[in-house]
Design a protein around this motif. Structure first.
Motif, PDB file in Angstrom:
ATOM      1  N   VAL A   1       0.851  -1.179   0.000  1.00 49.98           N
ATOM      2  CA  VAL A   1       0.000   0.000   0.000  1.00 49.98           C
ATOM      3  C   VAL A   1       0.885   1.225   0.000  1.00 49.98           C
ATOM      4  O   VAL A   1       1.827   1.318   0.804  1.00 49.98           O
ATOM      5  CB  VAL A   1      -0.936   0.006   1.227  1.00 49.98           C
ATOM      6  N   SER A   2       0.606   2.171  -0.858  1.00 47.24           N
ATOM      7  CA  SER A   2       1.434   3.362  -1.010  1.00 47.24           C
ATOM      8  C   SER A   2       1.567   4.103   0.309  1.00 47.24           C
ATOM      9  O   SER A   2       0.592   4.388   0.990  1.00 47.24           O
ATOM     10  CB  SER A   2       0.816   4.277  -2.070  1.00 47.24           C
ATOM     11  N   GLY A   3       2.832   4.421   0.660  1.00 47.80           N
ATOM     12  CA  GLY A   3       3.104   5.212   1.848  1.00 47.80           C
ATOM     13  C   GLY A   3       3.259   4.415   3.114  1.00 47.80           C
ATOM     14  O   GLY A   3       3.634   4.956   4.147  1.00 47.80           O
ATOM     15  N   MET A   4       2.969   3.117   3.116  1.00 51.64           N
ATOM     16  CA  MET A   4       3.073   2.288   4.323  1.00 51.64           C
ATOM     17  C   MET A   4       4.310   1.415   4.228  1.00 51.64           C
ATOM     18  O   MET A   4       4.571   0.794   3.195  1.00 51.64           O
ATOM     19  CB  MET A   4       1.820   1.428   4.499  1.00 51.64           C
ATOM     20  N   SER A   5       5.059   1.322   5.327  1.00 53.90           N
ATOM     21  CA  SER A   5       6.280   0.525   5.347  1.00 53.90           C
ATOM     22  C   SER A   5       5.944  -0.959   5.361  1.00 53.90           C
ATOM     23  O   SER A   5       4.863  -1.355   5.818  1.00 53.90           O
ATOM     24  CB  SER A   5       7.111   0.882   6.572  1.00 53.90           C
ATOM     25  N   PRO A   6       6.869  -1.797   4.867  1.00 52.67           N
ATOM     26  CA  PRO A   6       6.621  -3.240   4.898  1.00 52.67           C
ATOM     27  C   PRO A   6       6.368  -3.770   6.305  1.00 52.67           C
ATOM     28  O   PRO A   6       5.543  -4.667   6.499  1.00 52.67           O
ATOM     29  CB  PRO A   6       7.908  -3.822   4.301  1.00 52.67           C
ATOM     30  N   SER A   7       7.081  -3.212   7.293  1.00 51.35           N
ATOM     31  CA  SER A   7       6.888  -3.693   8.664  1.00 51.35           C
ATOM     32  C   SER A   7       5.473  -3.396   9.153  1.00 51.35           C
ATOM     33  O   SER A   7       4.864  -4.192   9.876  1.00 51.35           O
ATOM     34  CB  SER A   7       7.912  -3.057   9.598  1.00 51.35           C
ATOM     35  N   ALA A   8       4.931  -2.243   8.755  1.00 51.99           N
ATOM     36  CA  ALA A   8       3.567  -1.899   9.162  1.00 51.99           C
ATOM     37  C   ALA A   8       2.550  -2.865   8.578  1.00 51.99           C
ATOM     38  O   ALA A   8       1.487  -3.100   9.154  1.00 51.99           O
ATOM     39  CB  ALA A   8       3.244  -0.471   8.732  1.00 51.99           C
ATOM     40  N   LEU A   9       2.851  -3.433   7.431  1.00 52.72           N
ATOM     41  CA  LEU A   9       1.955  -4.407   6.807  1.00 52.72           C
ATOM     42  C   LEU A   9       2.144  -5.810   7.369  1.00 52.72           C
ATOM     43  O   LEU A   9       1.177  -6.554   7.578  1.00 52.72           O
ATOM     44  CB  LEU A   9       2.184  -4.429   5.294  1.00 52.72           C
ATOM     45  N   LEU A  10       3.398  -6.191   7.614  1.00 54.40           N
ATOM     46  CA  LEU A  10       3.705  -7.581   7.958  1.00 54.40           C
ATOM     47  C   LEU A  10       3.526  -7.897   9.436  1.00 54.40           C
ATOM     48  O   LEU A  10       3.104  -9.002   9.789  1.00 54.40           O
ATOM     49  CB  LEU A  10       5.138  -7.923   7.527  1.00 54.40           C
ATOM     50  N   ILE A  11       3.850  -6.949  10.322  1.00 54.84           N
ATOM     51  CA  ILE A  11       3.799  -7.262  11.751  1.00 54.84           C
ATOM     52  C   ILE A  11       2.385  -7.637  12.217  1.00 54.84           C
ATOM     53  O   ILE A  11       2.200  -8.676  12.868  1.00 54.84           O
ATOM     54  CB  ILE A  11       4.366  -6.084  12.579  1.00 54.84           C
ATOM     55  N   PRO A  12       1.342  -6.859  11.909  1.00 47.77           N
ATOM     56  CA  PRO A  12      -0.002  -7.246  12.382  1.00 47.77           C
ATOM     57  C   PRO A  12      -0.449  -8.610  11.848  1.00 47.77           C
ATOM     58  O   PRO A  12      -0.926  -9.450  12.613  1.00 47.77           O
ATOM     59  CB  PRO A  12      -0.903  -6.115  11.858  1.00 47.77           C
ATOM     60  N   ILE A  13      -0.295  -8.827  10.555  1.00 48.27           N
ATOM     61  CA  ILE A  13      -0.785 -10.087   9.983  1.00 48.27           C
ATOM     62  C   ILE A  13       0.041 -11.269  10.481  1.00 48.27           C
ATOM     63  O   ILE A  13      -0.498 -12.369  10.696  1.00 48.27           O
ATOM     64  CB  ILE A  13      -0.785 -10.014   8.439  1.00 48.27           C
ATOM     65  N   SER A  14       1.341 -11.071  10.725  1.00 42.60           N
ATOM     66  CA  SER A  14       2.188 -12.160  11.216  1.00 42.60           C
ATOM     67  C   SER A  14       1.775 -12.581  12.621  1.00 42.60           C
ATOM     68  O   SER A  14       1.633 -13.771  12.917  1.00 42.60           O
ATOM     69  CB  SER A  14       3.663 -11.739  11.207  1.00 42.60           C
ATOM     70  N   LEU A  15       1.573 -11.595  13.487  1.00 42.22           N
ATOM     71  CA  LEU A  15       1.169 -11.903  14.861  1.00 42.22           C
ATOM     72  C   LEU A  15      -0.209 -12.572  14.899  1.00 42.22           C
ATOM     73  O   LEU A  15      -0.427 -13.559  15.616  1.00 42.22           O
ATOM     74  CB  LEU A  15       1.155 -10.622  15.699  1.00 42.22           C
ATOM     75  N   LEU A  16      -1.118 -12.026  14.119  1.00 43.61           N
ATOM     76  CA  LEU A  16      -2.479 -12.572  14.129  1.00 43.61           C
ATOM     77  C   LEU A  16      -2.537 -13.959  13.520  1.00 43.61           C
ATOM     78  O   LEU A  16      -3.252 -14.847  14.022  1.00 43.61           O
ATOM     79  CB  LEU A  16      -3.413 -11.614  13.381  1.00 43.61           C
ATOM     80  N   LEU A  17      -1.788 -14.196  12.440  1.00 53.50           N
ATOM     81  CA  LEU A  17      -1.770 -15.537  11.843  1.00 53.50           C
ATOM     82  C   LEU A  17      -1.142 -16.556  12.787  1.00 53.50           C
ATOM     83  O   LEU A  17      -1.569 -17.713  12.836  1.00 53.50           O
ATOM     84  CB  LEU A  17      -1.019 -15.507  10.516  1.00 53.50           C
TER      85      LEU A  17
ATOM     86  N   TRP B   1      -6.030   1.743  10.121  1.00 55.74           N
ATOM     87  CA  TRP B   1      -5.659   2.748  11.112  1.00 55.74           C
ATOM     88  C   TRP B   1      -4.281   3.345  10.786  1.00 55.74           C
ATOM     89  O   TRP B   1      -4.096   4.574  10.822  1.00 55.74           O
ATOM     90  CB  TRP B   1      -5.637   2.133  12.511  1.00 55.74           C
ATOM     91  N   GLN B   2      -3.326   2.449  10.449  1.00 52.58           N
ATOM     92  CA  GLN B   2      -1.998   2.938  10.108  1.00 52.58           C
ATOM     93  C   GLN B   2      -2.043   3.815   8.842  1.00 52.58           C
ATOM     94  O   GLN B   2      -1.322   4.814   8.732  1.00 52.58           O
ATOM     95  CB  GLN B   2      -1.040   1.759   9.907  1.00 52.58           C
ATOM     96  N   TYR B   3      -2.938   3.455   7.929  1.00 52.40           N
ATOM     97  CA  TYR B   3      -3.056   4.223   6.694  1.00 52.40           C
ATOM     98  C   TYR B   3      -3.594   5.629   6.963  1.00 52.40           C
ATOM     99  O   TYR B   3      -3.172   6.605   6.336  1.00 52.40           O
ATOM    100  CB  TYR B   3      -3.960   3.503   5.700  1.00 52.40           C
ATOM    101  N   THR B   4      -4.532   5.743   7.914  1.00 55.86           N
ATOM    102  CA  THR B   4      -5.077   7.073   8.224  1.00 55.86           C
ATOM    103  C   THR B   4      -3.993   7.990   8.784  1.00 55.86           C
ATOM    104  O   THR B   4      -4.037   9.211   8.566  1.00 55.86           O
ATOM    105  CB  THR B   4      -6.230   6.965   9.241  1.00 55.86           C
ATOM    106  N   THR B   5      -3.023   7.409   9.506  1.00 51.33           N
ATOM    107  CA  THR B   5      -1.928   8.240  10.027  1.00 51.33           C
ATOM    108  C   THR B   5      -0.989   8.670   8.904  1.00 51.33           C
ATOM    109  O   THR B   5      -0.422   9.770   8.934  1.00 51.33           O
ATOM    110  CB  THR B   5      -1.137   7.472  11.100  1.00 51.33           C
ATOM    111  N   VAL B   6      -0.838   7.805   7.896  1.00 53.42           N
ATOM    112  CA  VAL B   6       0.062   8.118   6.782  1.00 53.42           C
ATOM    113  C   VAL B   6      -0.493   9.246   5.930  1.00 53.42           C
ATOM    114  O   VAL B   6       0.234  10.168   5.527  1.00 53.42           O
ATOM    115  CB  VAL B   6       0.318   6.852   5.929  1.00 53.42           C
ATOM    116  N   VAL B   7      -1.807   9.215   5.639  1.00 53.58           N
ATOM    117  CA  VAL B   7      -2.392  10.206   4.741  1.00 53.58           C
ATOM    118  C   VAL B   7      -2.821  11.467   5.488  1.00 53.58           C
ATOM    119  O   VAL B   7      -3.342  12.401   4.870  1.00 53.58           O
ATOM    120  CB  VAL B   7      -3.594   9.616   3.970  1.00 53.58           C
ATOM    121  N   GLY B   8      -2.651  11.489   6.818  1.00 50.61           N
ATOM    122  CA  GLY B   8      -2.957  12.689   7.577  1.00 50.61           C
ATOM    123  C   GLY B   8      -4.424  12.925   7.803  1.00 50.61           C
ATOM    124  O   GLY B   8      -4.889  14.077   7.715  1.00 50.61           O
TER     125      GLY B   8
END
Length: 508
Positions: free
Chosen positions: A1-17, A65-72
């Motif tokens: 997703v544009s503007g989001m770091s890989p860690s922001a994408l991978l950490i939530p799904i990794s923990l939840l999976l 939620w993380q995306y809303t912080t990225v786009v302001g």
């Protein structure tokens, strides 16, 4: 997703999976160890699938939620998204812990926890939908993957949770209604009776043809009326000869005082004369085939579970509340595989061996007590005691097999030889210790208060004599209960055909 770091994408799904995998594995172990079946198996499978779905839904919420912080996005939108994600995580975390540590009977049989979980999850979805609505009004994004994915999962999850919460609430309401029903009046009760004279004694045969042989014109001996404590007003017979399963319209039956004349009869209950069929033999003895036979002949039959709870638990609850045994199960005509009290392959273990000091003798006595209670609460019932002529096959299906390299069902002699090799009394109190060190040995988890050799000897050596005692005690006890009521009991060896069963029930 544009503007989001890989860690922001991978950490939530990794923990939840990871949580989803752990919880799913725990439920697989639960189903295997506790030999779940019927309603409980369905509910645990359903809960596991729902948990896995919620994992992906929560991952989408955190991404958004993380995306809303990225786009302001505005502070209010960000806070709302964070609150929604936190509420969802609290619900998911509670479900995760419950799935790991809570006993099956609380997960599968209680509606309140499921209702609370779905309600909290629905609130989380509602907050997220409002946050997305106001985010859209701000016009900061037209169609990012994070927004679209979160919108789709949130809407689907909201619909699922609302439907689930509604269904669970209705079941809760039905349970409360069942528990709050007033007891039937002990002086006058309206009950469904078979088509023969309503004033009758417990020991009379069930079929109209049998009854009519000795009581053609209706007036019964006073002895029968006195012994049954039933007001013997002169009623006309309720119809011509009928089969055992035909039900006439309800007939009012007047009672005098509580039944106390004979030990074992219920006190304070109306006579419940609608015919019933109870299969009371052990499990692993054609119980499903018997249920199917009864259904094919038009009976409403239930096997093992009702509303995802053991039938025996419903019966015990009714008796504790001073109600007739089938108060919560009255809609059925036949009941199968519901009294056998051993749910573990280790007789002194509870289901799943969460408790490993169960009183085997007490369980058999309670089983016989329930059979006796059903006899007297339902005097026009018939009982099928299914059994096997090949006892070894039943033992092999019931006992925990410490030596899986030997299939006891296929090679009982070899299994017995192994048992003798390891358990011969000449080896002493702990048996052949070489057996307990063998790589071929298989055991359930050893309880902390036992040494490995003690638990192995107890499980592998004591199970055979214990299950033999259970088999013999059930057979002797049931025959003793029906000694003076032989026409109400069929000892049914399952290796034969169904002719004896058809004759016993009066069906073709």
């Amino acid at each position: 997703v544009s503007g989001m770091s890989p860690s922001a994408l991978l950490i939530p799904i990794s923990l939840l999976l990871t949580a989803a995998v752990i919880c799913s594995a725990r439920q697989l172990v639960r189903c295997k160890n506790e030999r779940l079946r019927g309603g409980r198996f369905y509910r645990m499978t359903y809960f596991t699938m729902l948990f896995v779905w919620d994992v992906f839904d929560q991952a989408a919420s955190w991404w958004f939620w993380q995306y809303t912080t990225v786009v302001g996005a505005s502070q209010g939108v960000q806070i709302a998204c964070l609150v929604s994600a936190c509420i969802g995580m609290l619900a998911l975390g509670a479900a995760f812990v419950a799935g790991l540590v809570i006993k099956t009977k609380f997960l599968a049989d209680r509606k309140a926890p499921e209702f609370a979980y779905t309600l909290v999850a629905a609130i989380s979805d509602m907050v997220m939908l409002f946050a997305m609505y106001f985010f859209e009004l701000e016009g900061r994004d037209e169609g990012s993957l994070a927004k679209v994915l979160n919108l789709i999962t949130t809407i689907i999850d909201f619909v699922i949770k609302i439907l689930q919460a509604t269904w669970t609430f209705l079941e809760l309401d039905a349970d409360v209604a069942d528990n709050s029903d007033n007891d039937q009046d002990h002086e006058t009760a309206t009950v469904s009776v078979p088509r023969f004279h309503v004033c009758s004694y417990f020991q009379l045969p069930l079929l109209k043809s049998e009854f009519a042989e000795s009581h053609v014109h209706g007036k019964l001996p006073a002895r029968m009326c006195q012994q049954s404590h039933t007001s013997c007003q002169q009623h006309q017979p309720l119809g011509v000869e009928a089969s055992f399963f035909e039900y006439p319209k309800s007939t009012t039956l007047t009672h005098s005082t509580a039944l106390t004349a004979t030990s074992g009869r219920p006190t304070g209950f109306p006579l419940l004369l609608r015919p019933r069929v109870f299969q009371i033999g052990p499990s692993s003895a054609a119980t499903t085939a018997i249920r199917d036979f009864l259904v094919r002949h038009g009976l409403r039959a239930v096997k093992s579970y009702y509303r995802a709870r053991d039938i025996s638990a419903w019966i015990n609850e009714a008796l504790q509340q001073g109600k007739p045994a089938l108060h919560f199960l009255d809609e059925y005509d036949a009941y199968t595989d519901f009294l056998y009290p051993f749910f573990s392959r280790i007789a002194w273990c509870s289901e799943g061996c969460e408790s490993h000091n169960e009183n085997v003798t007490k369980k058999v006595h309670h089983y016989l007590h329930l059979v006796s209670t059903l006899m007297w609460h339902y005097p026009y019932s018939k009982f099928i005691f299914n059994t096997r002529t090949d006892v070894a096959r039943w033992l092999a299906s019931q006992m925990f097999n410490c030596w899986p390299s030997i299939d006891a069902k296929l090679n009982w002699t070899a299994w017995l030889n192994k048992h003798e090799e390891c358990c011969n009394p000449s080896w002493g109190d702990l048996g052949n210790k070489q057996c307990w060190a063998s790589k071929d040995l298989r055991l359930m988890k050893v309880p902390s208060e036992f040494r490995h050799e003690e638990w192995a000897h107890r499980v592998c050596c004591h199970s055979l004599p214990t299950f033999r005692w259970i088999w013999n005690s059930m057979h002797r006890g049931v025959k003793r209960l029906f000694k003076q009521h032989e026409k109400r009991l069929l000892i049914f060896p399952i290796e034969g055909d169904s002719a004896a069963l058809s004759e016993f029930l009066g069906v073709t």
